[in-house]
Design an enzyme around this catalytic site. Structure first.
Site, PDB file in Angstrom:
ATOM      1  N   GLY A 123      -1.726   7.173  -2.912  1.00 31.11           N
ATOM      2  CA  GLY A 123      -3.067   7.123  -2.352  1.00 31.11           C
ATOM      3  C   GLY A 123      -3.856   5.901  -2.751  1.00 31.11           C
ATOM      4  O   GLY A 123      -5.086   5.973  -2.863  1.00 31.11           O
ATOM      5  N   ASN A 124      -3.193   4.760  -2.922  1.00 35.23           N
ATOM      6  CA  ASN A 124      -3.896   3.556  -3.341  1.00 35.23           C
ATOM      7  C   ASN A 124      -2.998   2.344  -3.085  1.00 35.23           C
ATOM      8  O   ASN A 124      -1.794   2.484  -2.862  1.00 35.23           O
ATOM      9  CB  ASN A 124      -4.264   3.637  -4.828  1.00 35.23           C
ATOM     10  CG  ASN A 124      -5.410   2.718  -5.188  1.00 35.23           C
ATOM     11  OD1 ASN A 124      -5.870   1.924  -4.375  1.00 35.23           O
ATOM     12  ND2 ASN A 124      -5.875   2.813  -6.420  1.00 35.23           N
ATOM     13  N   HIS A 183       0.861  -1.185   0.000  1.00 40.03           N
ATOM     14  CA  HIS A 183       0.000   0.000   0.000  1.00 40.03           C
ATOM     15  C   HIS A 183       0.894   1.230   0.000  1.00 40.03           C
ATOM     16  O   HIS A 183       1.689   1.438   0.926  1.00 40.03           O
ATOM     17  CB  HIS A 183      -0.920   0.019   1.221  1.00 40.03           C
ATOM     18  CG  HIS A 183      -1.843   1.204   1.246  1.00 40.03           C
ATOM     19  ND1 HIS A 183      -3.105   1.180   0.680  1.00 40.03           N
ATOM     20  CD2 HIS A 183      -1.681   2.454   1.752  1.00 40.03           C
ATOM     21  CE1 HIS A 183      -3.676   2.350   0.847  1.00 40.03           C
ATOM     22  NE2 HIS A 183      -2.836   3.146   1.493  1.00 40.03           N
ATOM     23  N   CYS A 184       0.773   2.045  -1.046  1.00 45.07           N
ATOM     24  CA  CYS A 184       1.641   3.212  -1.205  1.00 45.07           C
ATOM     25  C   CYS A 184       0.864   4.481  -0.860  1.00 45.07           C
ATOM     26  O   CYS A 184      -0.050   4.866  -1.592  1.00 45.07           O
ATOM     27  CB  CYS A 184       2.166   3.285  -2.644  1.00 45.07           C
ATOM     28  SG  CYS A 184       3.308   4.660  -2.929  1.00 45.07           S
ATOM     29  N   PRO A 185       1.184   5.155   0.239  1.00 40.15           N
ATOM     30  CA  PRO A 185       0.474   6.400   0.559  1.00 40.15           C
ATOM     31  C   PRO A 185       0.811   7.539  -0.395  1.00 40.15           C
ATOM     32  O   PRO A 185       0.034   8.492  -0.512  1.00 40.15           O
ATOM     33  CB  PRO A 185       0.936   6.708   1.989  1.00 40.15           C
ATOM     34  CG  PRO A 185       2.259   6.029   2.118  1.00 40.15           C
ATOM     35  CD  PRO A 185       2.183   4.807   1.258  1.00 40.15           C
TER      36      PRO A 185
END
Length: 390
Positions: A172-173, A167-169
């Site tokens: 944003g997804n 999960h890559c902040p």
């Protein structure tokens, strides 16, 4: 109080579980935590805007007009890959329906048998064979399904994602099966853009400080501060972005995900070989970057029937009040027929109301046609007159 079930058609994305947000009628799918994604947009757009405003005009005249053109193309490609990664479905798997979950629970109970009291039931695992290698499928207690190979449950988005990478902040997804190649192209193009801007910032400083055929010290100006700011941003961004790109290049060459690398799925004590690797770097890169684009299994914009309960009393009252409004009535303090309990001051009012009200005879339409009745005094006068004549 009974309830009435009202059925209406809604889009499926409005009823999807999990912690995702949807925009544009379900076409855009992102995580709820988007603050870092806005920071990514600000850094990319802000740095490129300063480069286009202060460095590109000078470099286009004194060096080459192709410099700003190539920078614009590279910037547009970076933004396209970022938005494609952030706004797409990463490969979310739908949760089991209540009937399916009940059937799976029955199968698990039948396979495990009766567990003695005080003992933990065996783990819910299924074994499948992939390329002559045994792979375990784990059961997800949230989605009520056995996850496919390489799938994992994201604790931030609260969904199972197929070929879950991480999960890559910053985007944003989640990064999964359907958007991993766009994520890699985003990091690769962002690395090139950062190197490009950083290099020509240094060139701009050198050319402005030492003009052709003469050495003139570059005077201090507002452009100097913006150029120094761009150099600092690019310098600190360069190490992280280029390092991230190199790490994912290594994973693609092995056909491996970040989740598998962190857990050590194929490099643990057992030295289990990766069943998904082709033992060839070119084949692995072609499969990950040039493989088919898988469709989404969510059908976010499909229609479904939503049944919502509404109380029958409120529905009846609302319908009757809108169609036939109830007239207002007034209550009398005195009874219509006086009795011994009726006060004296109320009796004249009742009598007056009775006299004022029309009688049934007066309301009858044939009453006006009948002749008036003779009174007793008129009958006596007529008899006396007859006696005198005789």
């Amino acid at each position: 109080m009974s309830a009435v079930m009202i059925t209406r058609k809604v889009r499926k994305w409005e009823k999807l579980p999990g912690k995702n947000t949807f925009c544009c009628d379900g076409r855009v799918m992102m995580a709820r935590q988007k603050g870092v994604f806005y920071l990514t947009l600000f850094l990319i757009i802000g740095t490129c805007s300063l480069f286009f405003a202060f460095e590109c005009p000078y470099l286009a005249v004194h060096l080459s007009p192709a410099i700003p053109v190539f920078a614009v193309l590279l910037f547009l490609f970076v933004m396209a890959m970022l938005l494609r990664t952030s706004f797409s479905d990463p490969g979310v798997l739908p949760r089991a329906l209540p009937e399916e979950a009940t059937f799976i629970e029955m199968e698990i109970e039948a396979a495990n048998g009766n567990v003695p009291a005080g003992q933990r039931p065996p783990p819910r695992i299924r074994n499948v064979q992939i390329n002559n290698q045994i792979v375990k499928l784990k059961y997800c207690y949230t989605c009520k399904i056995f996850r496919p190979p390489r799938a994992s449950h994201c604790s931030i988005c609260d969904n199972c994602v197929d070929r879950f990478d991480h999960h890559c902040p910053w985007v944003g997804n989640c990064v999964g099966k359907r958007n991993y190649r766009y994520f890699y192209l985003f990091t690769l193009s962002l690395s090139l853009l950062t190197i490009y801007i950083f290099t020509f910032d240094i060139v701009h400083v050198v050319m402005r400080k030492y003009q052709t055929h003469r050495c003139i010290v570059w005077p201090a100006s507002p452009e100097t501060g913006f150029t120094v700011l761009e150099v600092l941003v690019c310098f600190f961004t360069l190490w992280s972005v280029v390092g991230l790109t190199g790490f994912h290049t290594y994973l693609i060459s092995l056909n491996q995900t970040t989740n598998e690398d962190i857990k050590g799925s194929w490099s643990g004590k057992n030295r289990v070989q990766n069943p998904y690797s082709h033992k060839n770097i070119i084949k692995n890169c072609c499969e990950v970057l040039c493989g088919p684009t898988y469709p989404s299994v969510l059908d976010r914009r499909g229609l479904m029937q939503d049944i919502s309960p509404v109380s029958a009393t409120s529905a009846t009252l609302s319908s009757s009040s809108s169609v036939n409004p109830v007239p207002q009535t007034t209550k009398t303090t005195a009874p219509l027929i006086p009795n011994e309990h009726t006060p004296d001051d109320a009796k004249p009012n009742i009598a007056a109301s009775v006299q004022a009200s029309p009688s049934p005879k007066e309301e009858h339409p044939s009453a006006s046609k009948l002749p008036p009745l003779a009174s007793p005094e008129t009958d006596v006068e007529t008899s006396i007159a007859k006696d005198k004549t005789h």
